[in-house]
Each structure stands twice: as structure tokens, then as C-alpha cells.
Design a protein around this motif. Structure first.
Motif, short mmCIF file in Angstrom:
data_model
loop_
_atom_site.label_atom_id
_atom_site.label_comp_id
_atom_site.label_asym_id
_atom_site.label_seq_id
_atom_site.Cartn_x
_atom_site.Cartn_y
_atom_site.Cartn_z
N ALA A 146 9.36 6.09 -11.84
CA ALA A 146 8.61 7.29 -11.48
C ALA A 146 9.48 8.27 -10.71
O ALA A 146 9.44 9.49 -10.95
N ALA A 147 10.29 7.78 -9.78
CA ALA A 147 11.19 8.66 -9.03
C ALA A 147 12.26 9.25 -9.93
O ALA A 147 12.66 10.41 -9.77
N THR A 148 12.75 8.47 -10.89
CA THR A 148 13.74 8.98 -11.85
C THR A 148 13.16 10.15 -12.65
O THR A 148 13.83 11.17 -12.87
N ALA A 149 11.91 9.99 -13.11
CA ALA A 149 11.28 11.07 -13.86
C ALA A 149 11.10 12.31 -12.99
O ALA A 149 11.29 13.44 -13.46
N VAL A 206 0.84 -1.21 0.00
CA VAL A 206 0.00 0.00 0.00
C VAL A 206 0.87 1.26 0.00
O VAL A 206 0.59 2.23 -0.72
N THR A 207 1.93 1.24 0.80
CA THR A 207 2.83 2.41 0.84
C THR A 207 3.48 2.65 -0.51
O THR A 207 3.59 3.80 -0.97
N ALA A 208 3.91 1.57 -1.16
CA ALA A 208 4.54 1.71 -2.48
C ALA A 208 3.53 2.26 -3.49
O ALA A 208 3.87 3.11 -4.34
N THR A 265 1.66 6.65 -6.84
CA THR A 265 0.60 7.56 -7.28
C THR A 265 1.01 9.01 -7.13
O THR A 265 0.76 9.85 -8.00
N ARG A 266 1.66 9.34 -6.02
CA ARG A 266 2.11 10.72 -5.80
C ARG A 266 3.19 11.11 -6.81
O ARG A 266 3.20 12.24 -7.31
#
Length: 470
Positions: A436-439, A303-305, A310-311
Motif C-alpha cells: 500500500a505504501a509503495t502504491a 491496530v496502528t498498522a 486503511t489510510r
């Protein structure tokens, strides 16, 4: 608000274009016709004036008393009534009958050898005039007529003719040139919408075919219409449908994966509770609670991931950059996974340049590097070596991946996608989070499978304002 009609828009454009082309052409033709006919009318007026002068000279020669007699009315003919006035030195003025109703203000001083044309208005009548001086005959003719009357000399002639018949012709031509574009525009207003609607029938048929395509019937595509204007639209729409089908497939896979992960963890908890209540295993309460905690931790991690993913994808997680020394930072990240690697006899080999620094958000960078290292330690072959290298503008991690194929690389970043059977704590979200974090950091993450079946993950940055080597 009622939407605009394409046929009405095309009709309006055609009407405006026709109005500009036909109207402009009609005005140009009217100007050319008026100019040409005016020149011919003036030439005819000058010819009549010269003929009148010749007639007067002939009548002068024919008279024995030396008096100049006016020609009879209507002898010149023409389409309108003619008037004239002849003034010669030492001779009374000679006028037509009836005489000119009005004379120009500059007559006869303005008359010269070059004909001068004008227009007079008198009693609702428009008269075209020409003024000129009468040239004396050649010297040979003077010698022949010396025994008779003296030749006309120092004479000025004003000749005028009624313009009404001529103006009526010009008015009729103007009506013809005005009615032709009007008739064409009226025909266009009636015919063009019908023609446009008929020509847009393939578009209507295309809309009807599109209306039967939706998410409930994936895989459907539009067939080419055979029209050069519509086929590019059909091709682009088919591309959109293909991307929509891919997106729907990913969303269905995501929903299925999420439901499976959640249902699996909840089913484990329920089964554990039911089994222990009906058939006690004899384990102590701390052991049972520890197993419940492990299952709950896996569910919480999933759920945390998902929330973090999503954020990141929604742009809600903004980076807070700061200068990070890569050497010590990467050693701390590797230390977190040494015990996990040791359980599978995997060696972590670090090649770190301690002088390397990067200006970025350490929390998001930890999401990327942590997931890459965690995947490498979890899915690498037992006894393999996972290499972590820090370069001036890149971080690379490679490990053996004997079960991966080149066709699997596009699927590595999909949510809940796993090539191998599920490992504890791994729900298939790691690479999706890393991408997503890379972007969000403005970096680039590339995955490559070499000929030795080793998977290379490379995190690089090119912007000197984002990363720098000190």
C-alpha cells in the motif's frame, strides 16, 4: 422517474428508420412517376397538336372556296377537353369551339419551331399548353398543290388540354405512395414491440437467474445462453462474480484474522489477570506489568498498522517528498534490526552506493523498507544472511525462504496471511502495508522466489521526477 424500456427504444429506432427509408423511397418514387407521366402527357399533347395541324391542312385542301374551316369539336379525343388557336399570316385566327378561356401573356410571339410547354389557370381549371410554329410542307408537295389552295405558312399554334383527369391520376398515385409507408409504420408500431419482447425473453431469463446469485451463495456462475449477443455479457458477469467471490473471501479472511488477533491479545490479558488473581505466581508487580505492556503493545501495533493500511488504501495518506540520501538512511534502518537478527544468528549484509539519492517521502519509504527488513529477519532461516542492496533506481532485499513455494507468492500481500506459525509482533500485515505504501509513493514492489529458495523483494522507481541518481 420510470426507467426507459429497451423494447420502446428499439421500436422508436425502427419506426424512425422505416420512416426515413420508406418515406424517402416513396418521395423518390412519386417524383419519378410524376416526372415520367408529365413527359408522356406533354408528348401526347404535342402529338395531338401535330395531328390537329395535319387535319387543318387536309380540310384546307378539301375546300374549294379557300377558307380554312375549324375541325369539329371532340374529333381529337383524349382524356380532357381540348382547346386550340391557330394564327397564320393573311388568314383570320382559327379557334376551337369553345375557345380558350384565357391566353398566355406571350402568345403568339413566344411560339417557335421547338415546342414550348406551359400551364394555364382559368376558372378553377388547369390547362396544359403547347406552343409551336407550323412548318411548311416540302418543296415537292408545294409543286403538287400549286393548282389547289396555297399551303399554310407562317402559322403559330396554341394547343391546350384540361389537366383534371391527369391530375386526378397523379393524386391517386400520391395517396397510394403515402398510405403504403403509413400502413407499414402502423404495422411496425403494433408488431415490433411484440416481436422485440419475444426476442428479449432470453434477456429476461438471464435477469431471473442473476437475481438468485448473491454473496450468500458464492461460487455460482451463469450458464452460456447460446446467443452471440448475450454470451459476452454472461462471460463478463461471470468474471465479475469471480472477482466478487475473491474479494469476499479476502474480506472474510481479513475479518477472521482481525477478530483472531484482537481476541487472542484480549484473551491473554484476561487469562493473565485471572490466573494472577486466583493462583498468584509469586512474580513481582513490575514483571506482571511488563508482560501486560508487551501484550498491549502487540495489540496497539496491530491496530496502528490497520489504521495506516486503511489510510493508505483509501488515499488519505498523501506523500510529502524530499531528497533522501540512501546510504546513511539505509544504514539507520539496518541498525534498528541488527539486534533482532543477532538473536536468530542472522547476518545483515549491506551493499550501498553512498552516492544514491531518491526524491520521495521518507516516512512512507520507511514503512516499505522497515516491513521488508522486519519480515526478512523474522522469517529467514536461522544462520542465514539477509542482503540489502541499494542501486541507482532500486532497493533489493533477499533472504532464504525454505518454507515458501511459488504458489504462495500471490498470497504474500494479503492481510493477516502467514505461512509459518505466528511470531511475536507479526500479525501478517507487513507486506500488505509495504504494498500500500509503495502504491502511494508511485513505485513498484516485486517479489520473486529463485531456484535456491531465496525470496527477492525489489523496490524500484522508473520516473525520473520521483527518483534520480546523483
Amino acid at each position: 422517474m420510470r426507467p426507459a424500456s429497451l423494447s420502446s427504444r428499439i421500436t422508436l429506432l425502427l419506426v424512425i428508420t422505416s420512416l426515413l427509408v420508406l418515406g424517402g423511397g416513396a418521395m423518390l418514387m412519386d417524383w419519378r412517376i410524376d416526372h415520367e407521366m408529365n413527359e408522356r402527357f406533354q408528348q401526347n399533347l404535342l402529338t395531338q397538336a401535330q395531328a390537329l395541324t395535319a387535319m387543318i391542312e387536309l380540310e384546307q385542301d378539301a375546300l374549294s372556296d379557300g377558307r380554312i374551316q375549324p375541325p369539329q369539336a371532340g374529333i381529337l379525343g383524349g382524356e380532357g377537353h381540348a382547346y386550340y388557336e391557330l394564327r397564320c399570316a393573311d388568314v383570320p385566327p382559327l379557334r376551337s369551339s369553345p375557345a380558350l378561356p384565357v391566353l398566355p401573356a406571350d402568345w403568339p410571339q413566344a411560339a417557335s419551331a421547338k415546342p414550348r410547354y406551359g400551364v394555364l389557370h382559368a376558372h378553377h381549371v388547369r390547362l396544359s399548353t403547347v406552343m409551336l410554329t407550323v412548318q411548311p410542307p416540302p418543296s415537292g408537295e408545294e409543286n403538287q398543290t400549286q393548282t389547289s389552295q396555297p399551303a399554310l405558312h407562317d402559322c403559330r399554334l396554341l394547343f391546350a388540354q384540361d389537366r383534371r383527369p391527369f391530375d386526378q391520376i397523379l393524386f391517386a398515385i400520391d395517396w397510394i405512395l403515402a398510405l403504403s409507408p403509413a400502413l407499414a409504420l402502423g404495422t411496425a408500431l403494433v408488431a415490433v414491440p411484440l416481436i422485440v419482447r419475444r426476442g428479449l425473453r432470453p434477456m429476461k431469463a438471464l435477469v431471473e437467474r442473476i437475481s438468485h446469485i448473491g454473496p450468500n451463495a458464492p461460487g455460482q456462475r451463469l450458464t452460456p445462453s447460446g446467443l452471440r449477443e448475450l454470451d459476452p455479457l454472461v462471460s463478463r458477469f461471470n468474471d465479475v462474480l469471480a472477482r466478487m467471490d475473491e474479494g469476499l473471501a479476502r474480506e472474510r479472511q481479513f475479518a477472521s484474522g482481525l477478530a483472531h488477533e484482537t481476541r487472542t491479545r484480549l484473551a491473554e490479558l484476561r487469562a493473565l489477570a485471572e490466573v494472577e488473581s486466583r493462583y498468584p505466581s509469586g512474580r513481582s508487580l513490575p514483571e506482571i506489568l511488563s508482560e501486560v505492556g508487551n501484550i498491549s503493545a502487540e495489540l496497539e501495533a496491530t491496530v496502528t498498522a490497520l489504521l495506516l493500511l486503511t489510510r493508505l488504501q483509501g488515499g488519505l495518506e498523501q506523500p510529502h517528498p524530499q531528497t533522501v540520501a540512501l546510504g546513511p538512511w539505509l544504514e539507520r534502518q539496518a541498525q534498528r534490526y541488527r539486534s533482532q537478527a543477532a538473536e536468530r544468528s542472522i547476518e545483515l549484509h549491506l551493499q550501498i552506493d553512498h552516492a544514491s539519492h531518491v526524491h520521495t517521502d521518507p516516512a512512507l519509504l520507511e514503512v516499505v523498507v522497515g516491513n521488508l527488513l522486519g519480515n526478512a529477519c523474522a522469517y529467514a532461516a536461522s544462520g542465514d544472511t539477509v542482503r540489502l542492496r541499494a542501486e541507482p533506481q532500486a532497493i533489493s532485499i533477499d533472504n532464504a525462504a525454505p518454507n515458501l513455494h511459488a504458489d504462495d507468492l500471490p498470497s504474500l500481500g494479503q492481510r493477516f496471511w502467514r505461512k509459518q506459525p505466528q511470531h511475536a509482533g507479526h500479525a501478517g500485515l507487513g507486506l500488505a502495508l509495504a504494498q500500500a505504501a509503495t502504491a502511494a509513493l508511485g513505485m513498484q514492489l516485486s517479489l520473486r522466489l529463485d531456484t535456491d529458495q531465496r525470496l527477492h523483494a525489489r523496490l524500484s522507481w522508473e520516473d525520473p521526477n520521483t527518483a534520480r541518481h546523483i
